[in-house]
Design an enzyme around this catalytic site. Structure first.
Site, PDB file in Angstrom:
ATOM      1  CB  SER A 132      -0.939  -0.006   1.201  1.00  0.00           C
ATOM      2  OG  SER A 132      -0.221   0.024   2.428  1.00  0.00           O
ATOM      3  CG  ASP A 133       4.190   1.505   2.654  1.00  0.00           C
ATOM      4  OD1 ASP A 133       4.171   0.487   1.935  1.00  0.00           O
ATOM      5  OD2 ASP A 133       4.873   1.569   3.703  1.00  0.00           O
ATOM      6  CB  CYS A 134       5.589   0.211  -2.187  1.00  0.00           C
ATOM      7  SG  CYS A 134       6.556  -0.453  -0.821  1.00  0.00           S
TER       8      CYS A 134
END
Length: 756
Positions: A484-486
């Site tokens: 998700s954060d990548c």
């Protein structure tokens, strides 16, 4: 003359001289299918570091050692090669920075030289001390040749990382000595050819014995020792592959586990079920006499199944898991487990492994599961299949050479992750339109264009994978696991550059929409976001945590860091595409930020799971609040977060949090003093929250500027990252990206302020 040490190893047995170099001994002659005259590697004191090169093949990083003089001339070392290896760079001193923006420019002058040909920034991603053993053990078990130069530098790294007082190794490079770290790395060194009488080995072995010997290791250690033939399988608590046959509706079925633990459990269960062991060699027979405090033939294997040293027992097994293990050992295995059922379970486990190989081109998720899968394939098919050969090739992408020697990274790199943060640092300084940095930024954009994942995995539902089309992985698209954060950080970086005048639109709107569509699948019912996928079971699953050395490993959890990354990506997206899934995006952001508020700790900070610790997560949480207009002036949550950060500022203006905070969930100061990375995190959070007093911020900025070296770099300080509460991991590019981001934000926000 070129150096012509061409001896390699199938990791078979041999004795060594006391100085650590090997003398020849034949392999076990009983192995008729294997060349009995192959040798373990010749160990040198050190390789010639001028011969190492980093090969960057579209984001696939491999360290190459050039033994031929002509090859050395034709492929000169880059500045990045020399920097990674700790060699002299001989770069000129830059004009002393008179302002934070000057410091950013000086930092970029240096950091630009570390950009690799494909456009990304690479670095070591080490720290955990159980990663190298996974690779070396898989080589040994599968009779994979080990070049002398790899063996030499792995030896050097482990020598350098032995505890200075007791000579053992811990869970990670800054941790206390443990049985897990010591027994695994001791065996690695013996496999590589270091003699048992070498002083390093004598000291390590004495420490291992004081800790109780190999019988006192955790579950993962016992499993690897059983695979190598250094322990009887009876010492390993059950890892039944039949769990994979459970219907999906079962609350504890493996598909519900966190991706890393289920991908480790998969090969573990396959080999446990088969009770497969590597060939017994002279070295194995010798090691059995070295790693135990009792005679090998007299060890009560089943009696030591639950024996563990307190230092390794970070997460003790629950009463429920102990009861389940008892039932599996005493009822399931001897009474109910039929051969037909075991065969069926093994076949399904292997099919899942094969799907993982296909979806990652045999790179696999990470550095633990990949080597385990290699051994599984070798155990089933032998040494010559394509899958085994390809696994051997790809295992090299997990290795990294630095001044201390060769280590193993936690994944096959940090390529997409660090490249995204580099772009954002330049944006925050207001330098994206500066022609000086355009070529560097264009190469970075081209890299993210190349690395976007363009399709979902084959048989997505069958192999229990999350949607990924349009996303980015932490490392590269070969590994292919969107996070998700990548996805969020890469998407922000792409939008930033493609909306900057003069940059091409390499990623069209539909591909941007694909990324958004995938991001919107990550929200949890309570509004938060996790990492690889939404949780598929609750925290109660930790009662089945058998790893012992890790916490919060069984399922996905909610993370302020991941939640913030998605919120800020969606916020940036809707500024440019206000009509695409607008209602869903607005609702996502509102619910996410509402959850951020509920996750705030009583002291005002937020607990971080991927960086150390409260400083890291509080930076992200304050950014989330700021994205909906909540700052120090109008939000009690933002004010409490700022007050928490200010309360931890040190007298020199910096911040310094110790990794113990991750283990204990309480703030701990680092004994070495202020760290530039944590100082940058705190400053970013304060500035995002519009903290009204500039003086504490100026003091932090001053510390970062004063730590900058004359050539523009910052030196490595304490470890920065963490996973599963107890294991630390390095993010050395953070000392560039976050420091420049903090300095750039200050310069943009306070353009007329003087700091030094």
């Amino acid at each position: 003359m070129a150096r012509k040490k061409t001896t390699t190893s199938t990791a078979a047995a041999t004795a060594t001289d006391t100085n650590g170099t090997s003398r020849k001994r034949l392999s076990n002659a009983a192995d008729d299918e294997h060349d009995a005259k192959r040798l373990r590697p010749q160990l040198a004191d050190k390789t010639d570091y001028s011969r190492w090169r980093m090969r960057d093949d579209h984001g696939r990083q491999t360290w190459v050692y050039l033994e031929d003089d002509q090859a050395v001339k034709e492929w000169p070392q880059s500045v990045a090669d020399k920097y990674f290896l700790g060699l002299p760079l001989n770069l000129p001193n830059l004009p002393k920075a008179k302002s934070p923006l000057d410091a950013v420019r000086n930092g970029l002058e240096f950091f630009e030289k570390l950009q690799l040909p494909s456009g990304h920034w690479g670095c070591e991603y080490g720290g955990p001390m159980f990663l190298l053993p996974c690779i070396v053990f898989s080589w040994y078990a599968t009779k994979t040749p080990i070049p002398w130069y790899y063996a030499t530098e792995i030896k050097n790294y482990l020598f350098a990382r032995a505890h200075p007082e007791d000579g053992g190794w811990g869970l990670h490079i800054e941790g206390e000595t443990s049985v897990f770290g010591t027994v695994l790395n001791y065996v690695v060194l013996r496999i590589l050819g270091v003699d048992a009488d070498h002083p390093v080995m004598v000291k390590a072995r004495a420490t291992l014995h004081k800790l109780g010997g190999a019988t006192h290791g955790p579950h993962w250690a016992k499993w690897w020792l059983a695979v190598l033939g250094l322990a009887n399988w009876d010492i390993v608590n059950p890892v039944p592959p039949e769990l994979w046959l459970l219907p999906d509706w079962v609350p504890f079925a493996p598909w519900r586990w966190w991706i890393h633990i289920r991908m480790v459990f998969l090969p573990m269960s396959y080999l446990w079920s088969r009770r497969w062991q590597a060939e017994e060699t002279d070295l194995i027979r010798t090691l059995r006499k070295e790693i135990y405090v009792e005679d090998y033939d007299k060890v009560d294997w089943a009696g030591h199944r639950n024996t563990i040293h307190p230092r390794d027992n970070y997460h003790p097994k629950s009463w429920l898991l102990n009861a389940i293990n008892w039932l599996l050992v005493n009822l399931w295995q001897p009474v109910f487990r039929t051969k037909a059922l075991a065969d069926k379970a093994e076949a399904w486990a292997m099919e899942l492994i094969e799907m993982e190989n296909e979806n990652t081109d045999h790179a696999d998720l990470a550095t633990v599961s990949g080597p385990m899968n290699l051994v599984c394939l070798y155990a089933r098919d032998g040494p010559d299949t394509y899958a085994v050969r390809r696994h051997r090739e790809r295992s090299l992408e997990f290795l990294w050479v630095k001044d201390e020697g060769m280590l193993a990274n936690g994944t096959n790199g940090v390529q997409c992750w660090d490249t995204a943060f580099a772009i954002q640092a330049i944006m925050d300084a207001g330098l994206t339109e500066d022609p000086r940095w355009r070529p560097m930024l264009l190469r970075a954009l081209e890299f993210l264009d190349d690395q976007q994942i363009r399709e979902n995995v084959k048989d997505q539902a069958k192999c229990y994978r999350q949607q990924r089309k349009g996303g980015w992985a932490f490392s590269n698209k070969d590994q292919g696991y969107a996070v998700s954060d990548c996805v969020s950080e890469a998407l922000k970086s792409v939008i930033i550059l493609q909306k900057t005048p003069g940059f091409p639109t390499l990623i069209d709107d539909q591909r941007i929409f694909d990324a958004i569509d995938t991001l919107l699948t990550y929200q949890n019912p309570n509004g938060s976001c996790s990492s690889y996928e939404p949780p598929r079971a609750g925290p109660w699953m930790e009662m089945l945590n058998a790893a012992e050395v890790f916490g919060r490993i069984m399922v996905e959890y909610e993370y302020p860091e991941c939640t913030t990354a998605v919120v800020t990506a969606l916020s940036l997206f809707r500024k440019h595409w206000p009509n695409h899934r607008a209602d869903e995006i607005d609702r996502f952001i509102r619910r996410a930020v509402s959850w951020i508020k509920t996750a705030q700790q009583p002291h005002g900070g937020w607990y971080g799971s991927w960086g150390i610790c409260f400083t890291y997560a509080t930076m992200f949480a304050l950014e989330s609040l700021a994205s909906i207009g909540e700052t120090h002036a109008n939000s009690v949550h933002a004010k409490r977060g700022c007050d928490f950060l200010i309360s931890k500022q040190r007298a020199d203006g910096g911040w310094s949090e110790h990794y113990k905070a991750c283990e204990t969930a309480e703030y701990h100061e680092h004994p070495s003093g202020s760290q530039v990375v944590m100082t940058a995190w705190a400053l970013i959070g304060l500035m995002k929250a519009e903290y009204p007093d500039i003086e504490p911020i100026k003091r932090g900025v001053k510390l970062i500027m004063e730590r900058q070296q004359p050539n523009g770099e910052w030196l490595q300080e304490a470890i920065e990252g963490v996973f599963n509460k107890s294991c630390m991991i390095s993010y050395p590019n953070y000392k560039f990206t976050f420091t420049m981001k903090a300095l750039g934000m200050f310069a943009k926000k306070y353009p007329h302020e003087t700091v030094v």
